[in-house]
Design a protein around this motif. Structure first.
Motif, short mmCIF file in Angstrom:
data_model
loop_
_atom_site.label_atom_id
_atom_site.label_comp_id
_atom_site.label_asym_id
_atom_site.label_seq_id
_atom_site.Cartn_x
_atom_site.Cartn_y
_atom_site.Cartn_z
N LEU A 183 35.02 14.76 23.56
CA LEU A 183 35.27 13.36 23.22
C LEU A 183 34.45 12.43 24.11
CD1 LEU A 183 36.78 11.36 21.47
CD2 LEU A 183 38.70 11.48 23.08
N THR A 184 34.27 12.79 25.38
CA THR A 184 33.45 11.98 26.27
C THR A 184 32.02 11.89 25.76
OG1 THR A 184 34.79 12.46 28.23
CG2 THR A 184 32.49 11.87 28.61
N GLN A 185 31.47 13.01 25.28
CA GLN A 185 30.13 12.98 24.70
C GLN A 185 30.09 12.07 23.47
OE1 GLN A 185 28.03 16.87 24.45
NE2 GLN A 185 29.94 17.74 25.21
N GLU A 186 31.13 12.17 22.65
CA GLU A 186 31.20 11.35 21.44
C GLU A 186 31.25 9.86 21.79
OE1 GLU A 186 34.08 11.04 17.48
OE2 GLU A 186 34.39 12.63 18.94
N ILE A 187 32.11 9.50 22.74
CA ILE A 187 32.23 8.11 23.16
C ILE A 187 30.92 7.62 23.76
CG2 ILE A 187 33.41 6.51 24.72
CD1 ILE A 187 35.11 7.44 22.35
N LEU A 188 30.25 8.47 24.51
CA LEU A 188 28.97 8.11 25.11
C LEU A 188 27.94 7.78 24.05
CD1 LEU A 188 27.72 7.87 27.95
CD2 LEU A 188 26.99 10.24 27.73
N LEU A 247 37.44 2.36 15.96
CA LEU A 247 38.48 2.05 16.94
C LEU A 247 37.86 1.62 18.27
CD1 LEU A 247 41.41 2.08 17.99
CD2 LEU A 247 41.14 4.54 18.40
N LEU A 248 36.86 2.35 18.73
CA LEU A 248 36.20 2.00 19.98
C LEU A 248 35.54 0.64 19.89
CD1 LEU A 248 35.15 2.75 22.81
CD2 LEU A 248 33.21 3.88 21.70
N TYR A 249 34.88 0.37 18.78
CA TYR A 249 34.18 -0.91 18.59
C TYR A 249 35.15 -2.08 18.70
CZ TYR A 249 31.41 -4.59 16.38
OH TYR A 249 30.76 -5.77 16.11
N HIS A 250 36.29 -2.00 18.02
CA HIS A 250 37.23 -3.12 18.01
C HIS A 250 38.00 -3.22 19.32
CE1 HIS A 250 36.76 -4.60 13.90
NE2 HIS A 250 36.48 -3.35 13.60
N ILE A 251 38.20 -2.12 20.00
CA ILE A 251 38.86 -2.18 21.30
C ILE A 251 37.95 -2.88 22.31
CG2 ILE A 251 39.35 -0.69 23.29
CD1 ILE A 251 41.17 0.91 21.62
N ILE A 252 36.66 -2.57 22.28
CA ILE A 252 35.73 -3.25 23.18
C ILE A 252 35.67 -4.74 22.88
CG2 ILE A 252 33.28 -3.47 23.79
CD1 ILE A 252 33.04 -0.49 23.62
N ASN A 253 35.82 -5.09 21.60
CA ASN A 253 35.82 -6.50 21.21
C ASN A 253 37.17 -7.17 21.43
OD1 ASN A 253 33.16 -6.92 20.50
ND2 ASN A 253 33.45 -6.20 18.42
N GLY A 254 38.17 -6.43 21.89
CA GLY A 254 39.47 -7.02 22.18
C GLY A 254 40.29 -7.36 20.96
N GLU A 255 40.13 -6.61 19.86
CA GLU A 255 40.86 -6.89 18.62
C GLU A 255 42.01 -5.90 18.45
OE1 GLU A 255 37.11 -8.61 15.99
OE2 GLU A 255 37.71 -6.52 15.79
N ASP A 256 43.11 -6.40 17.88
CA ASP A 256 44.25 -5.55 17.55
C ASP A 256 44.05 -4.90 16.20
OD1 ASP A 256 45.91 -5.74 19.82
OD2 ASP A 256 46.47 -7.78 19.24
N PHE A 257 44.88 -3.91 15.91
CA PHE A 257 44.74 -3.20 14.64
C PHE A 257 46.10 -2.68 14.20
CE2 PHE A 257 43.89 -0.50 18.23
CZ PHE A 257 44.67 0.62 18.00
#
Length: 499
Positions: A183-188, A247-257
């Motif tokens: 998962l770390t590789q994927e997130i990277l 999910l990662l994109y919106h979390i970095i942007n500070g958005e709820d879901f």
């Protein structure tokens, strides 16, 4: 990894050794049925110890469930390693590695993403462009860490590494937790995609702590799906690659879901799959007594009502989502090491006026710091960031950042007097929290619903917006002025941006 035929092209295509040519026919393991829901392998009876090797091999020959096959192979992988020959049905060459490759192929076909990631980790698969992705992040003057303390060490990558060295660093950091290594590789990879396409997302972020990012993703998904711990981790691991990236994109942007269930089908069999549908929610920008009373009322209601995962209207879900927004935002910003614009300049100015800054037992001394580094130097910013990262709780770290911004504003407005010896930033936060609780006692008839987090900082203080009468900035300002008597009071219209 590649999603099944007919699905959008996945960002998981990059796992080496997969997705080329037609899928391999199962030649060693029984054709496995599709489990209704793949669950964590750590809970399997095969991994609890006390099972003899011969019994494991016999159970592996008989197993017709993909989950059972994966559980048994996981146990063999831990006990015997990849090269152990299981000799299934008298056939030599059925090593654990070969059988795990079969499980990997089947899981990818059936879109069992948790199992895909776990099997990929056990055989040590590597992202094809992993080193290139890491280099892209470093080129934009960002560094990143792998690992998640205190469970593992946290290693900071500050320069490009050869692919094998980077792979060894990631797998070596996580040890037996091979799913998180994958998962770390994927997130990277996703972070590299984002920073190439939208570098503005990473303004005022110097170090990307991938382990903390994964922890925040897990917590946010668990909040939405009403689960925690291992269940939340399994839900994260089961996300499709496209969902993980979104999910990662919106979390970095500070958005709820929010979550959404939909009917789907495979091989003619209907089943329900929980999907994550993401949309931005409006955040309250001010904190007043009305919001505090509403929060207390909501907490009392949640104590007395029995809430199921399928109950509640959309309006109720939206109202509930408003509670906890600011503590989640602070937790996210702290995990991402995101700071306000001008933050490091403020810290520099403060260090010019005192002998040092203290966070618990960690002190950042003004000398030789400001003698050896310049105000706008990257080395200075990294030194301050490293000092802040000594605090393990990201939302607590973010309160320190907000306090430093307030001190910096007051210093700019002052005539130039010294701030004294060592300025204790954590003491200022505790003082501000005390002032907040005293104000709540005065403003509300019943403040019993305002509880403390870990016995020190009130959870409601964590969840207060920065501005407004009951906003954190108001109490930080009072605490700083009380501590350093000669500092001027800010005008009511003064603005301090912290996010």
């Amino acid at each position: 990894m590649v999603e099944a035929a007919g699905s959008p092209k996945s960002a998981m295509n990059w796992l080496a050794g997969h997705g080329q040519g037609s899928r391999r026919r199962s030649v060693h393991l029984k054709n496995a049925s599709v489990p209704a829901a793949f669950t964590s392998r750590s809970s399997s009876s095969y991994t609890q110890g006390g099972v003899q090797l011969d019994d494991l091999l016999q159970q592996l020959e008989r197993a017709d469930s993909l989950q059972d096959q994966a559980d048994i192979l996981h146990c063999l992988y831990i006990q015997k390693g990849l090269e152990f020959d299981c000799t299934l049905n008298g056939e030599v060459g059925c090593t654990v590695e070969v059988l795990l490759e079969e499980v990997y192929e089947k899981a990818a076909t059936q879109q069992l993403w948790s199992l895909v990631r776990h099997a990929a980790g056990m055989v040590g698969k590597q992202v094809e462009e992993l080193a290139a992705a890491a280099t892209d992040i470093l080129v934009y003057q960002k560094q990143f860490t792998v690992g998640l303390p205190p469970a593992t060490v946290e290693i900071t990558v500050t320069r490009p590494l050869p692919p094998e060295d980077l792979k060894s660093t990631i797998y070596g950091t996580y040890g037996e937790d091979v799913s998180n290594a994958v998962l770390t590789q994927e997130i990277l990879m996703y972070l590299a995609m984002f920073i190439r396409s939208t570098p503005s997302m990473f303004l005022e972020m110097l170090t990307l702590r991938i382990g903390l990012i994964i922890r925040v993703m897990t917590a946010e998904l668990g909040r939405v799906l009403h689960c925690s711990g291992d269940n939340a981790t399994e839900q994260l691991m089961n996300l499709r690659p496209s969902q993980m990236k979104r999910l990662l994109y919106h979390i970095i942007n500070g958005e709820d879901f929010v979550e959404k269930s939909e009917s789907s089908g495979q091989d003619g069999r209907p089943f329900r799959r929980r999907l994550v549908t993401i949309h931005p929610l409006k955040r309250r920008d001010t904190a007043g007594i009305a919001q505090l009373k509403e929060r207390a009322k909501h907490r009392r209601a949640t104590r007395t009502e029995t809430v199921t995962s399928d109950s509640g209207s959309d309006d109720e879900s939206h109202t509930a989502s408003l509670h906890g927004q600011w503590i989640r935002r602070r937790r996210l910003d702290g995990a991402l090491n995101r700071v306000p614009i001008g933050f490091y300049r403020n810290v520099w100015r403060i260090l010019q006026r005192c002998r040092g800054l203290k966070l618990e037992k960690y002190i950042l001394y003004s000398h030789p710091t400001i003698e050896e580094m310049t105000e706008g130097e990257l080395k200075f910013a990294l030194t301050v960031e490293s000092w802040l990262n000594r605090l393990p709780q990201p939302e607590y770290r973010q309160l320190m950042v907000e306090t430093l911004m307030v001190v910096g504003m007051l210093v700019d407005a002052d005539s130039g007097q010294s701030l004294g010896d060592i300025l204790s930033i954590d003491s200022l936060v505790y003082d501000a929290n005390k002032l907040f609780l005293e104000s709540v006692d005065v403003g509300m008839n019943d403040s019993a619903d305002f509880v403390h987090n870990d016995g020190t900082i009130s959870e409601d203080f964590y969840d207060s917006a920065p501005s407004g009468r009951y906003g954190t900035m108001s109490f930080f300002t009072q605490a700083v002025v009380n501590s350093v008597q000669h500092l001027p009071r800010l005008a009511p219209s003064a603005e301090c941006r912290v996010s």
